[in-house]
Design an enzyme around this catalytic site. Structure first.
Site, PDB file in Angstrom:
ATOM      1  N   ASP A  34       0.774  -1.247   0.000  1.00 56.38           N
ATOM      2  CA  ASP A  34       0.000   0.000   0.000  1.00 56.38           C
ATOM      3  C   ASP A  34       0.812   1.308   0.000  1.00 56.38           C
ATOM      4  O   ASP A  34       1.794   1.421   0.732  1.00 56.38           O
ATOM      5  CB  ASP A  34      -0.861   0.085   1.272  1.00 56.38           C
ATOM      6  CG  ASP A  34      -1.604  -1.182   1.582  1.00 56.38           C
ATOM      7  OD1 ASP A  34      -1.529  -2.133   0.807  1.00 56.38           O
ATOM      8  OD2 ASP A  34      -2.269  -1.205   2.626  1.00 56.38           O
ATOM      9  N   TRP A  58       5.864 -10.230   1.173  1.00 54.40           N
ATOM     10  CA  TRP A  58       5.355  -9.497   2.331  1.00 54.40           C
ATOM     11  C   TRP A  58       5.992 -10.044   3.607  1.00 54.40           C
ATOM     12  O   TRP A  58       6.227 -11.248   3.732  1.00 54.40           O
ATOM     13  CB  TRP A  58       3.828  -9.648   2.394  1.00 54.40           C
ATOM     14  CG  TRP A  58       3.199  -8.757   3.411  1.00 54.40           C
ATOM     15  CD1 TRP A  58       2.790  -7.466   3.225  1.00 54.40           C
ATOM     16  CD2 TRP A  58       2.894  -9.085   4.766  1.00 54.40           C
ATOM     17  NE1 TRP A  58       2.266  -6.967   4.390  1.00 54.40           N
ATOM     18  CE2 TRP A  58       2.310  -7.942   5.354  1.00 54.40           C
ATOM     19  CE3 TRP A  58       3.068 -10.228   5.559  1.00 54.40           C
ATOM     20  CZ2 TRP A  58       1.887  -7.896   6.680  1.00 54.40           C
ATOM     21  CZ3 TRP A  58       2.653 -10.196   6.887  1.00 54.40           C
ATOM     22  CH2 TRP A  58       2.068  -9.038   7.436  1.00 54.40           C
ATOM     23  N   GLU A 216     -10.546  -2.412   4.419  1.00 55.69           N
ATOM     24  CA  GLU A 216      -9.205  -1.881   4.689  1.00 55.69           C
ATOM     25  C   GLU A 216      -9.069  -0.479   4.083  1.00 55.69           C
ATOM     26  O   GLU A 216      -9.860  -0.059   3.243  1.00 55.69           O
ATOM     27  CB  GLU A 216      -8.139  -2.800   4.066  1.00 55.69           C
ATOM     28  CG  GLU A 216      -8.168  -4.229   4.607  1.00 55.69           C
ATOM     29  CD  GLU A 216      -7.069  -5.137   4.044  1.00 55.69           C
ATOM     30  OE1 GLU A 216      -6.495  -5.891   4.825  1.00 55.69           O
ATOM     31  OE2 GLU A 216      -6.807  -5.098   2.832  1.00 55.69           O
TER      32      GLU A 216
HETATM   33  C1  FRU Z   1      -3.913  -3.637   2.701  1.00 57.75           C
HETATM   34  C2  FRU Z   1      -3.291  -4.071   4.012  1.00 57.75           C
HETATM   35  C3  FRU Z   1      -3.646  -3.127   5.131  1.00 57.75           C
HETATM   36  C4  FRU Z   1      -2.516  -3.312   6.102  1.00 57.75           C
HETATM   37  C5  FRU Z   1      -1.336  -3.537   5.180  1.00 57.75           C
HETATM   38  C6  FRU Z   1      -0.321  -4.478   5.724  1.00 57.75           C
HETATM   39  O1  FRU Z   1      -3.270  -4.097   1.572  1.00 57.75           O
HETATM   40  O2  FRU Z   1      -3.690  -5.389   4.312  1.00 57.75           O
HETATM   41  O3  FRU Z   1      -4.919  -3.343   5.677  1.00 57.75           O
HETATM   42  O4  FRU Z   1      -2.340  -2.210   6.928  1.00 57.75           O
HETATM   43  O5  FRU Z   1      -1.857  -4.037   3.978  1.00 57.75           O
HETATM   44  O6  FRU Z   1       0.818  -4.506   4.926  1.00 57.75           O
END
Ligand code: FRU
Length: 490
Positions: A34, A58, A216
């Site tokens: 994000d 990730w 989100e």
């Molecule tokens: C959205 C998300 C958010 C979170 C972040 C974690 O893509 O899942 O809700 O803060 O990515 O990396």
């Protein structure tokens, strides 16, 4: 140390990688998701982003950082926020605290304040549900260095697992800061006078919109239409997007400082393509709402076939409201800077009464302005292809009122079965006059119909570049076509 993009990065071979976008923002290396903390200050657009510097998948989240003067060229800066004892640093926003309401700067040197989610993996593993809290950090040197606030977290978790992604803005009428927070299947609004103490105001959304997954990354902001102020609420959702996986829906309504309300019945999406997620707007830009999304999808983001880096952002887009066929819609269209700053060469063509037209070399930007009405046409198809037999098909079907994008004929899609599906959108734009703009980069297409009335963004990973393009229809078309090659930003 700041890295000067033009001097340093253009020398580096990583920007020549096969799928590396040439005019979209990417991290130099490592994982990105994000966009975070987007704020304009002292002539610079700050872009922070969810970043795992140690891997291309990730993992423990940091806030990566870059700045730009024109939203096109970017300078990478050192990582702004590292994980600490309260957790890793999930998504959030940043504001200029102009009147120093927080007391963390001075009146003469107001602080930039970042408001983000702490994700405490240890608490999560221990089986609790209070592992997401909100913290803040501040900078008094134009965003170059950041200090975490000693009183963190500023908003504790009430016992709900998904409690994250604070987006904060100043609400002029009530003279308060408003935080929009994603809380499982709804958005909660909190208010504050100093950014340090937050009070719950209201919830929105359990009965509205799409609910195929967790909510989100909200964003709440006003936009004017015909002299009237409306409030727009962006809500990303994963999964449950219109074409699978993650996507961003929006609501148009009113906000009085406490409650967001809307009469909207339909679920609306800012982009019907699979690859535009978690997008929000820059704060502290007075006259415009500029949006940027993460150009990927949680369905396959971790396994797309790039090497030293993963994920790009969309191009920056300006948001506005418009009446489309009698309904209020959120429009998103590319900011002009791409054309103004990157244009290297352009070519013009006229199609006069032809049912097919081919371009030998597809450019980064293709603008097609049709002069005919499509009343009697079954549809049109725009195909990007190459001599390896790979094709990406964009089809507008006027009989069924459906727009579709098919990337199943691109060879390199086997990393995920979810990548192959044909993406569809309802044809909701005014079709008496049709304008299509397609931004193409090394591994993405962003298609804007009628100045952003309908948008589709999608990644593709060809064995070879899709260097040719054709437009076909069952009947004659008349159009102007302009194709532009861009300079690389790296
Ligand atoms: C959205 C998300 C958010 C979170 C972040 C974690 O893509 O899942 O809700 O803060 O990515 O990396």
């Amino acid at each position: 140390m700041e890295v000067d993009q033009k001097e340093e990065q253009s020398k580096s071979s990583e920007y020549q990688e096969k799928y590396r976008p040439q005019y979209h923002f990417t991290p130099a290396s490592g994982w990105m998701n994000d966009p975070n903390g987007m704020v304009y200050y002292a002539g610079e657009y700050h872009l922070f982003y969810q970043h795992n510097p140690d891997s291309t998948v990730w993992g423990p989240m940091h806030w990566g950082h870059a700045v730009s003067k024109d939203l096109v060229h970017w300078k990478h800066l050192p990582i702004a926020l590292y994980p600490d004892s309260l957790g890793t640093i999930f998504s959030g926003s940043a504001v200029l605290d102009q009147n120093n309401t927080s007391g963390l700067g001075t009146k003469d040197n107001p602080p930039l304040i970042a408001i983000y989610t702490y994700h405490n993996a240890k608490l999560e593993e221990a089986g609790g549900n209070k592992y997401q809290t909100q913290g803040i950090a501040f900078s008094v040197d134009s965003g170059r260095t950041w200090q975490k606030y000693k009183g963190n977290p500023v908003l504790k978790n009430p016992g709900i697992k998904d409690f994250r992604d604070p987006k904060v803005r100043w609400h002029e009428k009530s003279q308060k800061w408003i935080m929009s927070l994603a809380v499982k299947d709804k958005i909660s609004f909190y208010s504050s006078t100093d950014l340090l103490e937050w009070n719950f105001e209201s919830d929105f959304g359990q009965e509205k919109g799409a609910h195929g997954g967790v909510w989100e990354c909200p964003d709440l902001f006003p936009l004017e239409i015909a002299g009237e102020e409306k409030w727009v609420l962006l809500v990303s959702i994963n999964p449950g997007g219109p074409n699978g996986g993650s996507a961003t829906q929006y609501f148009i309504g009113d906000f009085d400082g406490e409650n967001f309300t809307t009469a909207q019945e339909e679920t609306l999406w800012i982009d019907y393509g699979t690859d535009n997620y978690a997008g929000v707007t820059w704060s502290n830009v007075d006259d415009k709402k500029i949006f940027l999304g993460w150009m990927s999808n949680w369905d396959y983001a971790n396994i797309v076939p790039t090497e030293n880096w993963r994920s790009a952002m969309t191009i920056a887009r300006e948001l506005s409201l418009a009446n489309v066929n009698g309904t209020l819609r959120l429009i998103n269209k590319p900011i002009e800077n791409y054309k103004n700053h990157l244009q290297k060469k352009s070519y013009d063509w006229e199609i006069v009464e032809q049912d097919s037209f081919q371009i030998k070399k597809a450019s980064e930007l293709t603008e097609i302005n049709f002069k005919n009405s499509f009343e009697d046409h079954k549809g049109i198809e725009i195909t990007f292809f190459n001599d390896n037999g790979e094709e990406l098909l964009f089809n507008i079907n006027f009989e069924e009122d459906i727009v579709s994008l098919d990337r199943s004929l691109i060879e390199n899609h086997n990393f995920s079965p979810k990548f192959k599906t044909v993406q569809k959108a309802p044809l909701n734009f005014s079709s008496d006059q049709l304008k299509i703009e397609i931004y193409k980069d090394a591994s993405s297409l962003e298609i804007f119909i009628n100045e952003g009335e309908l948008v589709m963004t999608a990644l593709y990973f060809g064995k070879k570049d899709l260097n040719r393009m054709k437009i076909t229809s069952n009947k004659n078309m008349t159009a102007n076509i302009k194709a532009s090659d861009f300079k690389s930003i790296w």
